[in-house]
Motif scaffolding. Structure first.
Motif, PDB file in Angstrom:
ATOM      1  N   THR A   2       1.547   2.469   6.831  1.00 18.40           N
ATOM      2  CA  THR A   2       1.752   2.565   8.518  1.00 18.40           C
ATOM      3  C   THR A   2       3.331   2.913   8.845  1.00 18.40           C
ATOM      4  OG1 THR A   2      -0.279   1.268   8.559  1.00 18.40           O
ATOM      5  CG2 THR A   2       0.936   1.605  10.523  1.00 18.40           C
TER       6      THR A   2
ATOM      7  N   LEU B 194      -9.342   4.005   0.549  1.00 19.72           N
ATOM      8  CA  LEU B 194      -9.110   2.393   0.373  1.00 19.72           C
ATOM      9  C   LEU B 194     -10.474   2.098   0.033  1.00 19.72           C
ATOM     10  CD1 LEU B 194      -6.587   1.178   2.849  1.00 19.72           C
ATOM     11  CD2 LEU B 194      -6.287   2.606   0.936  1.00 19.72           C
TER      12      LEU B 194
ATOM     13  N   ILE C 252      -7.382   1.166  11.860  1.00 22.10           N
ATOM     14  CA  ILE C 252      -7.424   2.184  10.766  1.00 22.10           C
ATOM     15  C   ILE C 252      -8.313   1.881   9.508  1.00 22.10           C
ATOM     16  CG2 ILE C 252      -5.886   3.148   8.955  1.00 22.10           C
ATOM     17  CD1 ILE C 252      -3.484   2.646  10.770  1.00 22.10           C
ATOM     18  N   SER C 253      -9.325   2.724   9.192  1.00 15.70           N
ATOM     19  CA  SER C 253     -10.656   1.931   8.504  1.00 15.70           C
ATOM     20  C   SER C 253     -10.375   2.338   6.950  1.00 15.70           C
ATOM     21  CB  SER C 253     -11.650   2.838   9.214  1.00 15.70           C
ATOM     22  OG  SER C 253     -12.110   2.200  10.347  1.00 15.70           O
ATOM     23  N   GLY C 254      -9.164   2.623   6.238  1.00 15.12           N
ATOM     24  CA  GLY C 254      -9.131   2.985   5.393  1.00 15.12           C
ATOM     25  C   GLY C 254      -9.460   4.159   4.596  1.00 15.12           C
TER      26      GLY C 254
ATOM     27  N   TYR D 117      -5.435  -5.672  10.747  1.00 16.05           N
ATOM     28  CA  TYR D 117      -5.385  -4.145  10.284  1.00 16.05           C
ATOM     29  C   TYR D 117      -4.477  -3.621  10.974  1.00 16.05           C
ATOM     30  CZ  TYR D 117     -10.420  -5.403   9.306  1.00 16.05           C
ATOM     31  OH  TYR D 117     -11.578  -5.999   8.813  1.00 16.05           O
ATOM     32  N   GLY D 118      -4.267  -2.048  10.392  1.00 14.24           N
ATOM     33  CA  GLY D 118      -3.194  -1.257  11.194  1.00 14.24           C
ATOM     34  C   GLY D 118      -4.255  -0.835  12.510  1.00 14.24           C
TER      35      GLY D 118
ATOM     36  N   TYR E 114      -7.936   8.354   5.086  1.00 11.09           N
ATOM     37  CA  TYR E 114      -6.856   9.189   5.520  1.00 11.09           C
ATOM     38  C   TYR E 114      -6.677  10.695   4.851  1.00 11.09           C
ATOM     39  CZ  TYR E 114      -4.836   4.254   5.686  1.00 11.09           C
ATOM     40  OH  TYR E 114      -4.526   2.810   5.776  1.00 11.09           O
TER      41      TYR E 114
ATOM     42  N   GLN F 286       5.092  -0.792   3.731  1.00 10.39           N
ATOM     43  CA  GLN F 286       3.806  -0.431   4.393  1.00 10.39           C
ATOM     44  C   GLN F 286       3.698   1.097   4.908  1.00 10.39           C
ATOM     45  OE1 GLN F 286       1.334  -2.337   5.335  1.00 10.39           O
ATOM     46  NE2 GLN F 286       2.344  -4.587   5.115  1.00 10.39           N
TER      47      GLN F 286
ATOM     48  N   MET G  40     -12.866  -0.791   1.738  1.00 10.53           N
ATOM     49  CA  MET G  40     -13.778  -0.388   2.837  1.00 10.53           C
ATOM     50  C   MET G  40     -14.643   0.347   2.594  1.00 10.53           C
ATOM     51  SD  MET G  40     -12.204  -1.956   5.338  1.00 10.53           S
ATOM     52  CE  MET G  40     -11.841  -1.660   7.106  1.00 10.53           C
TER      53      MET G  40
ATOM     54  N   LEU H  83       0.920  -1.233   0.225  1.00 10.28           N
ATOM     55  CA  LEU H  83       0.040  -0.175   0.102  1.00 10.28           C
ATOM     56  C   LEU H  83       0.729   1.135   0.172  1.00 10.28           C
ATOM     57  CD1 LEU H  83      -2.723   1.264   0.038  1.00 10.28           C
ATOM     58  CD2 LEU H  83      -2.573   1.067   2.669  1.00 10.28           C
TER      59      LEU H  83
ATOM     60  N   GLU I 102       1.171  -1.890  12.331  1.00  8.67           N
ATOM     61  CA  GLU I 102       0.377  -2.747  11.383  1.00  8.67           C
ATOM     62  C   GLU I 102       0.482  -4.386  11.728  1.00  8.67           C
ATOM     63  OE1 GLU I 102      -0.926  -1.249   8.672  1.00  8.67           O
ATOM     64  OE2 GLU I 102      -1.454  -2.799   7.534  1.00  8.67           O
ATOM     65  N   LYS I 103      -0.943  -4.648  11.712  1.00 11.95           N
ATOM     66  CA  LYS I 103      -1.237  -5.972  11.528  1.00 11.95           C
ATOM     67  C   LYS I 103      -0.506  -6.846  12.866  1.00 11.95           C
ATOM     68  CE  LYS I 103      -2.904  -6.292   6.961  1.00 11.95           C
ATOM     69  NZ  LYS I 103      -2.400  -5.379   6.227  1.00 11.95           N
TER      70      LYS I 103
HETATM   71  C1  G1P Z   1      -4.400  -1.602   4.664  1.00 14.13           C
HETATM   72  C2  G1P Z   1      -3.875  -0.921   5.656  1.00 14.13           C
HETATM   73  C3  G1P Z   1      -4.382  -1.091   7.179  1.00 14.13           C
HETATM   74  C4  G1P Z   1      -5.841  -0.801   7.336  1.00 14.13           C
HETATM   75  C5  G1P Z   1      -6.496  -1.627   6.237  1.00 14.13           C
HETATM   76  C6  G1P Z   1      -8.009  -1.221   6.010  1.00 14.13           C
HETATM   77  O1  G1P Z   1      -4.224  -2.950   4.921  1.00 14.13           O
HETATM   78  O2  G1P Z   1      -2.339  -1.592   5.754  1.00 14.13           O
HETATM   79  O3  G1P Z   1      -3.463  -0.240   8.143  1.00 14.13           O
HETATM   80  O4  G1P Z   1      -6.247  -0.961   8.494  1.00 14.13           O
HETATM   81  O5  G1P Z   1      -5.983  -1.327   4.945  1.00 14.13           O
HETATM   82  O6  G1P Z   1      -8.665  -1.848   4.973  1.00 14.13           O
HETATM   83  P1  G1P Z   1      -4.575  -4.130   3.847  1.00 14.13           P
HETATM   84  O7  G1P Z   1      -6.084  -4.529   4.003  1.00 14.13           O
HETATM   85  O8  G1P Z   1      -4.340  -3.560   2.531  1.00 14.13           O
HETATM   86  O9  G1P Z   1      -4.029  -5.523   4.301  1.00 14.13           O
END
Ligand code: G1P
Length: 291
Positions: free
Chosen positions: A233, A132, A205-207, A172-173, A209, A231, A135, A112, A192-193
């Protein structure tokens, strides 16, 4: 000086392997929630928040996203000739104007952070929104619009967050919560994760920003992190040293459409809330559940 948020970035390069075979020839962002592609919903949210320029970070086989945001002369002509003026009006009203969209390719799936970095020339030296599209956030006003209100106050970096059950935090983050400031709060850490034991909270983090352009050099300096990916994050954690981050627990409901269950739930919820189909759909569902 107050700097307005004019541009939004949509990373849409992901392969969508979780939705195969549907995503063999169709980008996952073109799958629909009732009758609107997932990417259109994210663009709707950005537009409602005042965004004027829509930047898509795409990859191979994502051409239909570009087509979707283009004018369709033949279709418009046919609708006009058939007197389907309501449909025609909706299509034209929603279409970004010429020059309001930009497309660039990520070229390699490096994470990302890397996808966001690919938009650096198109964003330039100004703060921007990042959405993102996986979401899908059902909210009134939209989540980004709620974040813009915080931005007016803080002029900082802003992240939309929500609580999830502790057993889900590893997907998630996750942010660490500092002092409350009105609706928002200071973010004092991010990871992150994380494993459940290592998570500083269950606020994920809900996607959505709002980021300052200083994020780009931080991403450029970034080594691969969780999952071997660059990342976002990790870059935000570094930026946190010099630029404040605020979290907003927005009002609304999130559906993680990168996941089949979330995608199904988004369709059911949107079907039930649909102004024309809602009542009939509810009857149908009731019948199915009883049967
Ligand atoms: C990404 C971000 C993460 C966030 C998430 C939301 O992760 O890195 O911090 O919480 O989107 O969907 P990914 O879903 O790409 O693994």
């Amino acid at each position: 000086m107050k700097r307005p948020i004019r541009k939004a970035v949509f990373p849409v390069a992901g392969l969508g392997t979780r939705f195969l075979p549907a995503t063999k020839a169709i980008p996952k962002e073109m799958l629909t929630i009732v009758d609107r592609p997932v990417i259109q919903l994210a663009v709707d949210e950005a537009r409602e928040a005042g965004i004027e320029h829509f930047i898509f970070v795409t990859g191979r086989n994502k051409g239909t996203i570009e087509d979707h945001f283009d004018k369709q002369y033949e279709l418009e002509d046919t609708l006009r000739r058939r007197g389907k003026l309501k449909e025609l009006e909706a299509l034209t009203r929603e279409l970004p104007q010429a020059g309001q969209t930009s497309f660039t390719r990520q070229q390699e799936p490096l994470g990302l952070g890397h996808a966001v970095w690919c938009a650096r020339e198109l964003v330039g030296n100004e703060p921007f929104a990042l959405l993102l599209p996986d979401m899908f956030i059902h909210a009134t006003p939209g989540c980004l619009k709620q974040m813009m209100e915080v931005y007016q106050e803080t002029q900082s970096n802003i992240i939309a967050v929500e609580e999830v059950p502790w057993e889900d935090v590893h997907r998630y983050g996750v942010v660490a919560k500092g002092a409350q400031m009105g609706n928002a709060f200071e973010i004092t850490g991010m990871v992150e994760k994380p494993k459940r034991e290592a998570a500083p909270s269950n606020l994920i983090i809900s996607g959505r920003y709002i980021l300052q352009p200083e994020i780009f050099p931080e991403i450029a300096a970034q080594e691969p992190g969780a999952g071997g990916e660059i990342q976002l994050t990790d870059a935000m954690i570094r930026l946190m040293g010099s630029k404040p981050f605020h979290g907003l627990k927005f009002q609304g409901q999130t559906y993680d459409c990168g996941d089949k269950l979330g995608f199904l739930a988004a369709n059911v919820a949107s079907g039930l809330a649909h102004p024309e189909l809602g009542a009939k759909f509810r009857q149908l569902l009731d019948g199915m559940l009883k049967g």
